[in-house]
Design an enzyme around this catalytic site. Structure first.
Site, short mmCIF file in Angstrom:
data_model
loop_
_atom_site.label_atom_id
_atom_site.label_comp_id
_atom_site.label_asym_id
_atom_site.label_seq_id
_atom_site.Cartn_x
_atom_site.Cartn_y
_atom_site.Cartn_z
N GLN A 103 43.06 36.23 48.50
CA GLN A 103 41.76 36.70 48.01
C GLN A 103 41.13 35.69 47.03
O GLN A 103 39.96 35.35 47.15
CB GLN A 103 41.93 38.06 47.30
CG GLN A 103 40.61 38.72 46.95
CD GLN A 103 40.73 39.79 45.86
OE1 GLN A 103 41.77 39.92 45.21
NE2 GLN A 103 39.68 40.54 45.64
N ASP B 285 55.82 26.59 51.55
CA ASP B 285 56.41 27.77 50.90
C ASP B 285 56.81 27.39 49.48
O ASP B 285 57.72 26.59 49.27
CB ASP B 285 57.64 28.22 51.71
CG ASP B 285 58.21 29.52 51.17
OD1 ASP B 285 57.73 30.01 50.13
OD2 ASP B 285 59.15 30.04 51.81
N TYR C 10 55.47 44.48 38.94
CA TYR C 10 54.45 43.43 38.86
C TYR C 10 54.13 43.11 37.39
O TYR C 10 54.09 41.94 36.99
CB TYR C 10 53.21 43.95 39.59
CG TYR C 10 52.00 43.07 39.59
CD1 TYR C 10 51.99 41.87 40.29
CD2 TYR C 10 50.83 43.47 38.94
CE1 TYR C 10 50.83 41.08 40.33
CE2 TYR C 10 49.68 42.70 38.99
CZ TYR C 10 49.69 41.50 39.68
OH TYR C 10 48.55 40.74 39.71
N LYS D 109 54.67 39.69 35.21
CA LYS D 109 53.55 38.97 34.58
C LYS D 109 53.83 38.71 33.10
O LYS D 109 53.52 37.63 32.59
CB LYS D 109 52.24 39.75 34.75
CG LYS D 109 51.69 39.75 36.18
CD LYS D 109 51.32 38.34 36.65
CE LYS D 109 50.74 38.29 38.04
NZ LYS D 109 50.59 36.93 38.59
N GLY E 150 48.68 29.37 47.74
CA GLY E 150 48.15 30.71 48.00
C GLY E 150 46.69 30.62 48.40
O GLY E 150 45.89 31.50 48.08
C1 AKB Z 1 46.46 44.63 41.20
O1 AKB Z 1 45.78 45.66 41.28
O2 AKB Z 1 47.68 44.59 41.37
C2 AKB Z 1 45.76 43.34 40.80
C3 AKB Z 1 45.77 43.11 39.33
C4 AKB Z 1 44.92 43.91 38.44
O3 AKB Z 1 46.46 42.24 38.88
N1 AKB Z 1 44.42 43.34 41.29
#
Ligand code: AKB
Length: 311
Positions: free
Chosen positions: A8, A48, A138, A142, A4
């Protein structure tokens, strides 16, 4: 090896690691071509992470010992493609964990996030150990990732290390698809057009960190003695907490005519489920996490660098 490396965090992390370990010893990989500085300063390869055989082959062939895996679909984008985002985020992690187990690349950094917390978590000074019921794809990926990292550490001896990143603020490479992205967009908009329409409401407090601090802390954790780390899931990292309105006021100290308007979109609900501020005393005690940039210093540097970049 950084997976990656065109993103960013990756694009800045590669350069910082090359300064420490030597240009030739840090392999940058991504599915996209990297920024010039990354591509020119040392080895880069298109790779990848979702292709397990290729990944394992790469680790063995180049005798990789440490991996930073930063590949992920961020919170906002993940809500648009839930199943795909889950597949990508989990497979990217599981492939690196399993490849670490099967090779000599035993030391693995993988970023967790403040997104592991949810609406039932205490939102002020959120503790290291607390309720974790995220309601975003997300965030769920995590939490699951933290559990898998700890599992591979205890079961197979993979040297898994992780932090829960707050929103990261940088000027070199912009983020994409996150809920905290407003805190980067606002600087580019302020310099370009003197105004910004924010997708979060004015009083939405979130923890944030300037990229230099994030990189320094990431490397600090990776270099720390193994036996001093009491956690093998992910450490809270506090950074600085502020609202869009507080950031706008700070920007006005440099650009007095700067105007901000608010038009919250679907990301408001995500931000409302995340902590306003974080307690990172475990990371401070274990490996000395530090924040050098406060809101004032970060704003000054961001405006200066964004101006240079846009010129
Ligand atoms: C997002 O906003 O998805 C990320 C994070 C806080 O993990 N920057």
């Amino acid at each position: 090896m950084v997976i990656g490396s065109s993103g960013q965090i990756g694009s800045e992390l590669v350069l910082a690691l090359r300064k420490i370990y030597g240009d030739e010893n840090v392999y940058a990989t991504d599915i996209k071509y990297p920024p010039k500085e990354v591509g020119r300063s040392g080895p880069f390869q298109i790779l990848d992470v979702l292709d397990f055989n290729n990944l394992l082959h790469f680790l063995v062939r180049y005798k990789i010992t440490q991996v930073y895996n930063l590949a992920a679909v961020l919170s906002g984008n993940a809500e648009k493609i839930p199943l795909q985002a889950w597949d990508i985020n989990m497979k990217a992690l599981m492939n690196t964990l399993e490849a670490a187990h099967q090779s000599d690349a035993k030391k693995l950094f993988w970023p967790s996030s403040i997104a592991v917390f949810g609406p039932t978590t205490p939102r002020e000074n959120t503790p290291q150990l607390t309720v974790m019921e995220p309601n975003t794809v997300y965030g769920i990926s995590k939490v699951a990732g933290e559990r898998w990292g700890e599992y591979y550490h205890h079961r197979y001896g993979v040297d898994f290390r992780s932090v829960r990143y707050p929103g990261l603020i940088s000027y070199k490479t912009e983020p994409g698809g996150g809920t905290t992205d407003y805190a980067v967009e606002i600087f580019f908009s302020a310099v370009k057009q003197g105004s910004y329409e924010c997708f979060l409401s004015e009083d939405t407090a979130l923890p944030m960190m300037f990229m230099d601090d994030a990189i320094a802390n990431t490397i600090r954790l990776m270099q720390y003695d193994d036996d001093k780390l009491s956690l093998r899931s992910a450490y809270n990292m506090a950074g600085i907490s502020f609202t869009p309105e507080q950031l706008a006021q700070e920007i006005r100290k440099h650009i007095p005519e700067f105007k901000i308007t608010y038009k919250p979109d679907f990301r408001q609900a995500i931000a409302d489920s995340w902590p306003k501020s974080i307690d990172d005393s475990t990371a401070r005690n274990d490996w000395g996490v530090k924040t050098e940039y406060d809101l004032e210093k970060m704003t000054t540097v961001m405006l200066e660098k964004v101006k240079e970049k846009l010129q």
